[in-house]
Design an enzyme around this catalytic site. Structure first.
Site, PDB file in Angstrom:
ATOM      1  N   TRP A 149     -25.541  10.864  -4.187  1.00 43.91           N
ATOM      2  CA  TRP A 149     -26.437   9.708  -4.196  1.00 43.91           C
ATOM      3  C   TRP A 149     -25.709   8.387  -4.446  1.00 43.91           C
ATOM      4  CZ3 TRP A 149     -25.382   7.572  -8.765  1.00 43.91           C
ATOM      5  CH2 TRP A 149     -24.975   8.408  -9.803  1.00 43.91           C
ATOM      6  N   ASN A 150     -24.428   8.447  -4.843  1.00 44.70           N
ATOM      7  CA  ASN A 150     -23.827   7.186  -5.322  1.00 44.70           C
ATOM      8  C   ASN A 150     -23.418   6.235  -4.206  1.00 44.70           C
ATOM      9  OD1 ASN A 150     -21.673   8.793  -4.636  1.00 44.70           O
ATOM     10  ND2 ASN A 150     -20.422   8.228  -6.391  1.00 44.70           N
ATOM     11  N   ARG A 158     -18.926   8.621   6.497  1.00 45.77           N
ATOM     12  CA  ARG A 158     -17.527   9.066   6.361  1.00 45.77           C
ATOM     13  C   ARG A 158     -17.363  10.494   6.877  1.00 45.77           C
ATOM     14  NH1 ARG A 158     -14.589   8.374   0.545  1.00 45.77           N
ATOM     15  NH2 ARG A 158     -15.473  10.397   0.089  1.00 45.77           N
ATOM     16  N   LYS A 173     -27.204  17.212   4.698  1.00 47.92           N
ATOM     17  CA  LYS A 173     -28.122  17.464   3.575  1.00 47.92           C
ATOM     18  C   LYS A 173     -27.803  16.389   2.526  1.00 47.92           C
ATOM     19  CE  LYS A 173     -28.581  18.845  -0.040  1.00 47.92           C
ATOM     20  NZ  LYS A 173     -29.022  17.895  -1.121  1.00 47.92           N
ATOM     21  N   PRO A 174     -28.547  15.271   2.579  1.00 54.49           N
ATOM     22  CA  PRO A 174     -28.246  14.189   1.629  1.00 54.49           C
ATOM     23  C   PRO A 174     -28.791  14.508   0.242  1.00 54.49           C
ATOM     24  CG  PRO A 174     -30.136  13.588   2.987  1.00 54.49           C
ATOM     25  CD  PRO A 174     -29.695  14.958   3.449  1.00 54.49           C
ATOM     26  N   SER A 228     -20.076  16.617  -7.225  1.00 56.79           N
ATOM     27  CA  SER A 228     -19.399  16.955  -8.476  1.00 56.79           C
ATOM     28  C   SER A 228     -18.504  18.182  -8.305  1.00 56.79           C
ATOM     29  CB  SER A 228     -20.451  17.232  -9.549  1.00 56.79           C
ATOM     30  OG  SER A 228     -21.252  18.325  -9.147  1.00 56.79           O
ATOM     31  N   GLU A 249     -14.724  16.777  -1.496  1.00 53.22           N
ATOM     32  CA  GLU A 249     -14.441  15.513  -2.197  1.00 53.22           C
ATOM     33  C   GLU A 249     -15.198  15.575  -3.510  1.00 53.22           C
ATOM     34  OE1 GLU A 249     -12.441  13.146  -1.382  1.00 53.22           O
ATOM     35  OE2 GLU A 249     -12.021  13.576   0.716  1.00 53.22           O
ATOM     36  N   LEU A 250     -14.477  15.787  -4.606  1.00 52.33           N
ATOM     37  CA  LEU A 250     -15.158  16.097  -5.865  1.00 52.33           C
ATOM     38  C   LEU A 250     -14.973  14.993  -6.903  1.00 52.33           C
ATOM     39  CD1 LEU A 250     -14.163  19.883  -5.845  1.00 52.33           C
ATOM     40  CD2 LEU A 250     -16.174  18.796  -4.830  1.00 52.33           C
ATOM     41  N   ARG A 277     -18.012  -1.318  -9.935  1.00 53.50           N
ATOM     42  CA  ARG A 277     -18.638  -1.092  -8.634  1.00 53.50           C
ATOM     43  C   ARG A 277     -19.687   0.016  -8.765  1.00 53.50           C
ATOM     44  NH1 ARG A 277     -16.512   0.900  -3.286  1.00 53.50           N
ATOM     45  NH2 ARG A 277     -15.236   2.239  -4.581  1.00 53.50           N
ATOM     46  N   CYS A 283     -16.750   7.870  -7.730  1.00 58.00           N
ATOM     47  CA  CYS A 283     -15.789   8.931  -8.058  1.00 58.00           C
ATOM     48  C   CYS A 283     -14.431   8.333  -8.368  1.00 58.00           C
ATOM     49  CB  CYS A 283     -15.685   9.898  -6.895  1.00 58.00           C
ATOM     50  SG  CYS A 283     -15.369   9.052  -5.344  1.00 58.00           S
ATOM     51  N   GLU A 365     -15.955  12.735 -16.609  1.00 57.09           N
ATOM     52  CA  GLU A 365     -16.276  11.631 -15.715  1.00 57.09           C
ATOM     53  C   GLU A 365     -17.431  10.876 -16.368  1.00 57.09           C
ATOM     54  OE1 GLU A 365     -17.664  13.123 -11.928  1.00 57.09           O
ATOM     55  OE2 GLU A 365     -16.557  11.562 -10.888  1.00 57.09           O
ATOM     56  N   SER A 425     -10.434   2.423  -1.651  1.00 59.04           N
ATOM     57  CA  SER A 425     -11.175   2.896  -0.482  1.00 59.04           C
ATOM     58  C   SER A 425     -10.898   2.037   0.743  1.00 59.04           C
ATOM     59  CB  SER A 425     -12.675   2.869  -0.784  1.00 59.04           C
ATOM     60  OG  SER A 425     -12.933   3.615  -1.943  1.00 59.04           O
TER      61      SER A 425
HETATM   62  P1  NAD Z   1     -23.862  16.670  -7.220  1.00 57.84           P
HETATM   63  O1  NAD Z   1     -22.699  17.580  -7.129  1.00 57.84           O
HETATM   64  O2  NAD Z   1     -24.873  16.901  -8.252  1.00 57.84           O
HETATM   65  O3  NAD Z   1     -24.643  16.665  -5.822  1.00 57.84           O
HETATM   66  C1  NAD Z   1     -23.994  16.424  -4.604  1.00 57.84           C
HETATM   67  C2  NAD Z   1     -24.824  17.020  -3.489  1.00 57.84           C
HETATM   68  O4  NAD Z   1     -24.887  18.442  -3.640  1.00 57.84           O
HETATM   69  C3  NAD Z   1     -26.268  16.537  -3.437  1.00 57.84           C
HETATM   70  O5  NAD Z   1     -26.675  16.446  -2.095  1.00 57.84           O
HETATM   71  C4  NAD Z   1     -27.016  17.644  -4.154  1.00 57.84           C
HETATM   72  O6  NAD Z   1     -28.365  17.711  -3.774  1.00 57.84           O
HETATM   73  C5  NAD Z   1     -26.248  18.844  -3.661  1.00 57.84           C
HETATM   74  N1  NAD Z   1     -26.326  20.026  -4.515  1.00 57.84           N
HETATM   75  C6  NAD Z   1     -26.526  20.091  -5.858  1.00 57.84           C
HETATM   76  N2  NAD Z   1     -26.514  21.373  -6.258  1.00 57.84           N
HETATM   77  C7  NAD Z   1     -26.292  22.128  -5.181  1.00 57.84           C
HETATM   78  C8  NAD Z   1     -26.141  23.525  -4.962  1.00 57.84           C
HETATM   79  N3  NAD Z   1     -26.225  24.415  -5.947  1.00 57.84           N
HETATM   80  N4  NAD Z   1     -25.912  23.959  -3.711  1.00 57.84           N
HETATM   81  C9  NAD Z   1     -25.814  23.085  -2.703  1.00 57.84           C
HETATM   82  N5  NAD Z   1     -25.929  21.754  -2.830  1.00 57.84           N
HETATM   83  C10 NAD Z   1     -26.160  21.279  -4.068  1.00 57.84           C
HETATM   84  O7  NAD Z   1     -23.233  15.197  -7.305  1.00 57.84           O
HETATM   85  P2  NAD Z   1     -24.010  13.816  -7.433  1.00 57.84           P
HETATM   86  O8  NAD Z   1     -24.531  13.705  -8.830  1.00 57.84           O
HETATM   87  O9  NAD Z   1     -24.945  13.620  -6.295  1.00 57.84           O
HETATM   88  O10 NAD Z   1     -22.808  12.796  -7.214  1.00 57.84           O
HETATM   89  C11 NAD Z   1     -21.922  12.442  -8.198  1.00 57.84           C
HETATM   90  C12 NAD Z   1     -20.642  13.262  -8.099  1.00 57.84           C
HETATM   91  O11 NAD Z   1     -20.067  13.110  -6.823  1.00 57.84           O
HETATM   92  C13 NAD Z   1     -19.596  12.773  -9.071  1.00 57.84           C
HETATM   93  O12 NAD Z   1     -18.961  13.871  -9.659  1.00 57.84           O
HETATM   94  C14 NAD Z   1     -18.616  12.009  -8.180  1.00 57.84           C
HETATM   95  O13 NAD Z   1     -17.318  11.919  -8.685  1.00 57.84           O
HETATM   96  C15 NAD Z   1     -18.682  12.796  -6.924  1.00 57.84           C
HETATM   97  N6  NAD Z   1     -18.233  11.982  -5.798  1.00 57.84           N
HETATM   98  C16 NAD Z   1     -17.022  12.262  -5.228  1.00 57.84           C
HETATM   99  C17 NAD Z   1     -16.575  11.483  -4.186  1.00 57.84           C
HETATM  100  C18 NAD Z   1     -15.245  11.760  -3.540  1.00 57.84           C
HETATM  101  O14 NAD Z   1     -15.034  11.273  -2.457  1.00 57.84           O
HETATM  102  N7  NAD Z   1     -14.358  12.516  -4.157  1.00 57.84           N
HETATM  103  C19 NAD Z   1     -17.358  10.440  -3.695  1.00 57.84           C
HETATM  104  C20 NAD Z   1     -18.596  10.185  -4.284  1.00 57.84           C
HETATM  105  C21 NAD Z   1     -19.032  10.986  -5.339  1.00 57.84           C
END
Ligand code: NAD
Length: 461
Positions: A149-150, A158, A173-174, A228, A249-250, A277, A283, A365, A425
């Protein structure tokens, strides 16, 4: 009107279950829209649509694919204000940050429109002579894209940009917190000329079962996930069952290192970008500030002055409370550090000093506008401290000594190092992490390779 239904095979469809997900404005806590909540059957219908559209899209001339992507860049750019307003409404970031995101997001379509016509191969004569080694790059096939969502626009483009450039079809799947932007991006792609079924979007209330079902469908060849580390681990396990190729990308835990010889004005300016930002919900956000002892007080005072009275909006009450809990017992608060009264999920910019080396805030984080400052006395000490994390996404270094900057940059176990800059970025650069921050790269030419399979034909003539 922003679309709010599922997008499968070129059609906007309500959920068969009739269920909808409420989208909340984090600035007010009010519900602003509801979107159709897809389930396993709809996820699989989207996979089927992507699979059916695959051969024709892969056979579409690269130039034609490129021109569609270029039109998507133009349309996104022209509708920048509208998209930014939508991002502000569902994500809570500032309008300036949202406009920055739209420009960044659109650029992936332009960059990959240029990459689509540069997919190369290789031909060699085998060392023993005689036979030839012919290497082709072919689209991997149907790709499942899961985004956070961020950055509701940029994390989608991307992935979609390089996938479409490579000739792949996708199911996006957003995140359920920010589905509106993703659905609008799908509408723009359709308007740009993307054929039905090439891009599908399924928002889900229960992401786990829907993504799991898609990954267990043999028609799916690729998972590209941003989110995450915790969820990344779950999906790597899921993908193991069918040996689906994964790009991950975590999470990150970026150190921001300031040496005493740095230009302090530039370091503060960079720190504000790297920390603030999206309210610190990136991330790549600076998570730990390591400042050389002789300038640490000066740096802390200047950062505090720059951040005093600034407020950000976090994605949810839960996220805000988590940040607040991390701040508690993590050192001396120089500014911020308390949840403000009022509606929505605001949190103030916060600066902390005297942070104990074992404080959880240095390990986790933060995902909020909090800057913990730690002193250091030597280059070796700070490199060791910076690397003492399971994450390895981005790191920042400020120094007036270029040789030291490059030397430290080389020693940092991170996929990306910003040297005297607050931003890494760039759509033209390979973005990604090492260690538990990920597998693979997005952006640049490397991002295209994630969606291409290498085929080798042994021949002779
Ligand atoms: P999240 O991992 O909770 O969710 C990410 C996506 O996965 C969402 O679409 C969510 O609905 C889905 N999801 C959640 N549980 C799932 C499951 N069990 N099975 C399948 N899909 C599932 O992350 P978030 O809170 O949306 O975003 C923040 C995290 O994303 C932070 O850890 C951040 O560092 C990371 N992030 C990484 C990058 C990168 O490029 N490395 C970029 C942006 C965000």
């Amino acid at each position: 009107m922003t679309p709010t239904d599922l997008y499968i095979g070129g059609r906007w469809l309500p959920a068969a279950s009739g269920r909808r997900i409420e989208v909340v404005d984090p600035a007010t806590g009010d519900t602003i829209a509801s979107v159709a909540a897809g389930d396993v059957d709809e996820g699989l219908a989207a996979v089927a649509a992507a699979h059916d559209a695959g051969p024709a899209w892969a056979a579409t001339p690269p130039r034609a694919r490129a021109e569609i992507l270029r039109r998507a860049f133009d349309l996104m750019t022209a509708r920048g204000e509208e998209i930014a307003d939508l991002i502000v409404a569902e994500n809570g970031k500032s309008k300036a940050d949202a406009l920055g995101e739209v420009a960044y997001a659109a650029e992936f379509f332009r960059w990959y429109s240029e990459e689509a016509v540069r997919i190369d191969g290789d031909l060699r004569t085998a060392p023993a002579g005689g036979n030839k080694i012919l290497v082709l790059r072919q689209p991997v096939g149907v790709a499942v894209l899961v985004t956070p969502w961020n950055f509701p626009a940029a994390m989608a483009t991307r992935k979609i940009g390089p996938a479409l450039a490579a000739g792949c079809t996708v199911v996006l799947k957003p995140a359920s917190e920010t589905p509106l932007t993703a659905l609008l991006v799908a509408e723009i792609l359709a308007e740009a000329g993307v054929p039905d079924g090439v891009v599908n979007v399924v928002v889900a209330e229960r992401s786990g079962p829907v993504v799991s079902a898609m990954l267990h469908d043999r028609r799916v060849a690729k998972l590209s996930f941003t989110g995450s580390t915790e969820v990344g681990r779950i999906l790597l396990r899921e993908a193991a069952d069918t040996v689906v190729s994964c790009a991950m990308e975590l999470g990150g835990n970026a150190p921001f290192v300031v040496f005493a010889d740095a230009d302090l004005d530039a370091a503060i300016e960079g720190a504000l970008i790297a920390k603030m930002r999206g309210g610190g919900q990136a991330c790549t956000a600076a998570n730990r500030f390591y400042v050389e002892s002789s300038i640490a007080d000066d740096f802390a005072a200047r950062l505090t002055a720059a951040l005093a009275d600034q407020e950000t909006v976090l994605i949810s009450a839960g996220a805000r409370d988590r940040v607040d809990a991390l701040v508690a017992d993590s050192g001396t608060v120089l500014t911020g550090g308390a949840i403000p009264a009022g509606p929505g999920f605001a949190y103030p910019a916060t600066v902390l000093t005297d942070v104990p080396a074992d404080a959880p805030i240095l390990r986790q984080e933060i995902f909020g506008p909090v800057a913990p400052i730690v002193r250091f006395d030597s280059e070796a000490e700070v490199v060791a401290a910076a690397n003492d994390t399971e994450y390895g996404l981005a790191a920042y270094v400020y120094t007036g000594d270029l040789a030291r900057g490059l030397r430290v940059g080389e020693q940092l176990d991170f996929g990306m190092v910003a040297l005297n800059r607050g931003l890494v970025s760039d759509p033209a650069a390979p973005f990604g992490g090492v260690k538990q921050s990920g597998i693979g790269r997005e952006g640049g030419h490397d991002g295209l390779l994630e969606f291409l399979e290498t085929k080798y034909i042994a021949t002779c003539w």
